[in-house]
Design a protein around this motif. Sequence first.
Motif, mmCIF file in Angstrom:
data_model
loop_
_atom_site.group_PDB
_atom_site.id
_atom_site.type_symbol
_atom_site.label_atom_id
_atom_site.label_comp_id
_atom_site.label_asym_id
_atom_site.label_seq_id
_atom_site.Cartn_x
_atom_site.Cartn_y
_atom_site.Cartn_z
ATOM 1 N N ILE A 110 12.365 -27.416 -51.066
ATOM 2 C CA ILE A 110 11.936 -26.803 -49.809
ATOM 3 C C ILE A 110 13.197 -26.520 -48.996
ATOM 4 O O ILE A 110 13.961 -27.442 -48.678
ATOM 5 C CB ILE A 110 10.981 -27.729 -49.028
ATOM 6 N N ASP A 111 13.433 -25.264 -48.666
ATOM 7 C CA ASP A 111 14.602 -24.897 -47.867
ATOM 8 C C ASP A 111 14.336 -25.074 -46.377
ATOM 9 O O ASP A 111 15.220 -25.449 -45.633
ATOM 10 C CB ASP A 111 15.018 -23.457 -48.145
ATOM 11 N N TRP A 112 13.140 -24.762 -45.931
ATOM 12 C CA TRP A 112 12.742 -24.980 -44.535
ATOM 13 C C TRP A 112 11.240 -24.851 -44.426
ATOM 14 O O TRP A 112 10.549 -24.555 -45.401
ATOM 15 C CB TRP A 112 13.450 -24.038 -43.556
ATOM 16 N N VAL A 113 10.715 -25.045 -43.212
ATOM 17 C CA VAL A 113 9.277 -25.000 -42.964
ATOM 18 C C VAL A 113 9.014 -24.042 -41.810
ATOM 19 O O VAL A 113 9.592 -24.199 -40.727
ATOM 20 C CB VAL A 113 8.725 -26.406 -42.614
ATOM 21 N N TYR A 114 8.164 -23.043 -42.046
ATOM 22 C CA TYR A 114 7.698 -22.191 -40.943
ATOM 23 C C TYR A 114 6.692 -22.998 -40.145
ATOM 24 O O TYR A 114 5.804 -23.630 -40.715
ATOM 25 C CB TYR A 114 7.023 -20.925 -41.465
#
Length: 164
Positions: free
Chosen positions: A55-59
């Motif tokens: 996971i690179d980031w979370v919206y």
Amino acid sequence: MRGLLAALLMVVSTGVASPALAERGSVTNLPLPRFVSLKAAEGNVRRGPSLTHRIDWVYKRRNMPLEITAEHGHWRRVRDRDGAGGWVHYSLLSGARTVIIEEEVLDLFQKPDPSSPVRARAEAGVVARLGDCTPGWCEITAGRQHGWVRKTALWGVGPEEIRQ
């Protein structure tokens, strides 16, 4: 043959494909790229199209408009208005169309005409539901306010897109 050659020359010279030549998703057969919105309150953005990818980031913004650029099984490669992107599971996405206001303060007009009365104003970053669009204008709804705005002030709608 001559029509196809002319269309290919248009793509080469302008970088824009005609709708007849638009790329289609291998899974859905829907046009690529296309705009959608984030259905969930949170959505993990992964480096690749599976749960094993990092996971690179979370919206973290429900209804945020995203652009699908590729498909792989149940995964869609998306990008946001800043150009950041990655792979998101299709269940987190909705076909409901939204846009983000890009101008600092945007007038919402009663009609798609700058001389019509201003109904409301919206600030940059506001997410609004997308309604009808003409060649230069779109109708949007943000909260209880709605009106017509210039299409160039929005991210999440194509410049040539017409909606009714």
